[in-house]
Design an enzyme around this catalytic site. Structure first.
Site, PDB file in Angstrom:
ATOM      1  N   LYS A  79       0.855  -1.203   0.000  1.00  0.00           N
ATOM      2  CA  LYS A  79       0.000   0.000   0.000  1.00  0.00           C
ATOM      3  C   LYS A  79       0.886   1.245   0.000  1.00  0.00           C
ATOM      4  CE  LYS A  79      -3.990   1.972   2.498  1.00  0.00           C
ATOM      5  NZ  LYS A  79      -4.838   1.885   3.716  1.00  0.00           N
ATOM      6  N   SER A 154      -9.823   2.318   2.802  1.00  0.00           N
ATOM      7  CA  SER A 154      -8.953   3.028   1.893  1.00  0.00           C
ATOM      8  C   SER A 154      -8.019   2.121   1.095  1.00  0.00           C
ATOM      9  CB  SER A 154      -8.098   4.033   2.671  1.00  0.00           C
ATOM     10  OG  SER A 154      -7.224   3.343   3.561  1.00  0.00           O
ATOM     11  N   SER A 178      -9.838  -0.145   6.960  1.00  0.00           N
ATOM     12  CA  SER A 178      -9.292  -0.083   5.598  1.00  0.00           C
ATOM     13  C   SER A 178      -8.622  -1.349   5.090  1.00  0.00           C
ATOM     14  CB  SER A 178      -8.296   1.062   5.487  1.00  0.00           C
ATOM     15  OG  SER A 178      -8.994   2.265   5.450  1.00  0.00           O
TER      16      SER A 178
HETATM   17  N1  GLN Z   1     -13.049   4.402   6.050  1.00  0.00           N
HETATM   18  C1  GLN Z   1     -12.482   4.837   7.292  1.00  0.00           C
HETATM   19  C2  GLN Z   1     -12.112   6.286   7.181  1.00  0.00           C
HETATM   20  O1  GLN Z   1     -12.399   6.849   6.188  1.00  0.00           O
HETATM   21  C3  GLN Z   1     -11.304   3.983   7.634  1.00  0.00           C
HETATM   22  C4  GLN Z   1     -10.070   4.387   6.984  1.00  0.00           C
HETATM   23  C5  GLN Z   1      -8.880   3.550   7.351  1.00  0.00           C
HETATM   24  O2  GLN Z   1      -9.006   2.512   8.013  1.00  0.00           O
HETATM   25  N2  GLN Z   1      -7.708   4.038   6.980  1.00  0.00           N
HETATM   26  O3  GLN Z   1     -11.548   6.854   8.050  1.00  0.00           O
END
Ligand code: GLN
Length: 500
Positions: A79, A154, A178
């Protein structure tokens, strides 16, 4: 030649060890696959120029008889939130376009030391803020099951790379879901380790008290093998645990070899089995409960009354920490610099740079976080959210008195259409309603495929949670549940994915 891209990492490992295949062939097969499908999927932001050379080096090492770890020679996608010395690390943001870090994240260093083959960096929502990968400054990633749909976020790039057979393994980061939510909507496996179990050094920070790096794979055993490589104490991360961790691969093998849940107390969190979830997700979840019960599990209902406030507390704590973490993007030290027309002060340059370099979701959260931390509001917002966090930790503590593991759907819906929620922040935030509590409490969570939803034929995910430090329990029971589900279907879920 067997179809190398469809093998799991553990199968590739056996073939590499026996000498049946070389890492160069395995790596080439994945590079060919990337060339064939990534134009459609867009899982990768950057590809490594060195993958084949690195693979050739590992083949030489193996021939010379050097002792190698189990995943040596197996390709991996990383990532773009993790710093890599040899590739740009943008965290999906324009403000870091082209930035090549002067050091490797500890996780990346461990991957290299274990002789895995980095293929490239994967797409993500900007600074890991999002649930669909649509907030990437470099365009969205598409779900390999249906290219018109989101791959989750994400870490949609890592999940899509693994689901489309562009990589057997990937690493992601999970601040609120994410890793697990992309796993659920792409039919893959994702693990958020116990907070402090995997180093955050060199992971571009979103919310430091919530972020954890973890495995993204197609099987529980593969996730365990990868966790064994990336986990462990790191003196460079002040929140890194000093624990001696057991072998997660051994735990997964134990659970998968004679799959049973005899005597295991499986807690169903009442508040995470919500009536608003997509009908097919709820249906698969209840079928899974029956399957577990038939295989010896003792199903207990547990209540976590404060989970109802989890999303609200998270969206105060996360923006507060993010607004502070992102203050370093000041146009002076690294990344983009935009000079305002006609010149200006340092503040003017900073403002012009942030205006051009940050996308809308990042700006929204910086403003929210700065507000929540401002004098006069700190106690009302940030302070209250921290108290809710403690209450959620207590809910988990009492739930784990009654249950060995907790389960829930890993996401409330299957993959939605690209564009469907992008203008509705609240709808986007609710995608993590089942995953956020684990981050607030620092406990480990895993998402595994739970079958296809009858109404749309898309993957659903099952979430497993265990007490802090009990990651091995997730691997043991996760592998057992994965095996039981696959026996009941007669195939793996990923084998049903369209070939693109
Ligand atoms: N979707 C969540 C957010 O927007 C989680 C994001 C993540 O785990 N980096 O914060």
């Amino acid at each position: 030649m067997t179809d190398l891209i469809h093998l799991t990492a553990s199968e590739l490992s056996s073939k590499l060890i026996s000498g049946e295949v070389f890492s160069v062939e395995v790596t080439q097969a994945h590079l060919d696959r990337i060339a064939a499908v990534d134009g459609d999927v867009h899982a990768f932001l950057h590809l490594s120029k060195d993958a084949l050379d690195t693979a050739a080096g590992v083949d030489v090492l193996r021939k010379s008889g050097s002792p190698l770890g189990p995943l040596a020679g197996v390709p991996i996608a990383i990532k773009d939130v993790l710093c890599t010395l040899d590739m740009p690390s943008t965290a999906g943001s324009k403000i870091l376009e082209g930035w090549v870090p002067p050091y490797d994240a500890t996780v990346v260093r461990k991957l290299r030391e274990a002789n895995l083959i980095p293929l490239g960096k994967t797409n993500m929502d900007e600074f890991a803020m999002g649930s669909s990968t649509e907030f990437s400054a470099y365009g969205p990633t598409h779900n390999p099951w249906d290219l018109d749909r989101i791959p989750g976020g994400s870490g949609g790039g890592s999940a899509a790379a693994v689901a489309s057979f562009e990589a057997p393994l990937a690493v992601g980061s999970d601040t609120g879901g994410s890793i697990r939510q992309p796993g659920a909507v792409t039919g893959t496996v994702g693990v958020k380790p116990t907070y402090g179990g995997v180093s955050r050094y060199g992971a571009i920070a979103l919310a430091s008290s919530l972020d954890q790096v973890g495995p993204v794979t197609r099987t529980v055993l593969d996730a365990a093998l990868l966790h064994d490589v990336i986990g462990g104490h790191d003196p460079r991360d002040s929140t890194s645990l000093k624990d001696e961790w057991p072998s997660f691969a051994a735990a997964a093998r134990k659970g998968g070899s004679t799959p049973s849940l005899k005597g295991v107390r499986v807690g169903v969190v009442k508040e995470l089995d919500a009536p608003g979830f997509q009908a097919g997700v709820t249906q698969r979840f209840h079928e899974t409960l029956d399957l577990l019960q038939r295989n010896g599990a003792e199903i207990v209902e547990v209540s976590a009354p404060n989970f109802e406030y989890a999303v609200a507390a998270y969206y105060l704590i996360l923006p507060a920490e993010a607004s502070s973490n992102l203050a370093k993007f000041d146009s002076v030290r690294f990344g983009l610099r935009v000079n305002p027309v006609g010149g200006g002060t340092v503040e003017d340059v900073m403002a012009a740079t942030r205006e051009a370099g940050f996308g809308p979701e990042v700006k929204r959260r910086i403003i929210l976080g700065t507000y929540a931390l401002s004098a006069g509001y700190y106690d009302a917002y940030y302070g209250s959210a921290q108290k809710v966090r403690t209450l959620i930790q207590r809910d988990f503590a009492s739930a784990f008195e009654k249950a060995d593991i907790l389960i829930s759907p890993a996401a409330p819906t299957t993959a939605f259409k690209l564009g469907e929620k992008i203008d509705d922040p609240l709808a986007m935030y609710l995608n993590d309603v089942t995953t956020i509590p684990a981050n607030l409490a620092g406990i480990p969570g895993m998402s595994i495929p739970m079958g296809l939803a009858p109404e749309d034929g898309l993957p659903t995910g099952l979430q497993l949670m265990a007490p802090a430090r009990a990651d091995a329990r997730l691997y043991e029971h996760g592998a057992a549940i994965e095996a039981l589900l696959e026996q009941s279907w007669g195939h793996t879920l990923i084998s049903q994915a369209p070939s693109l």
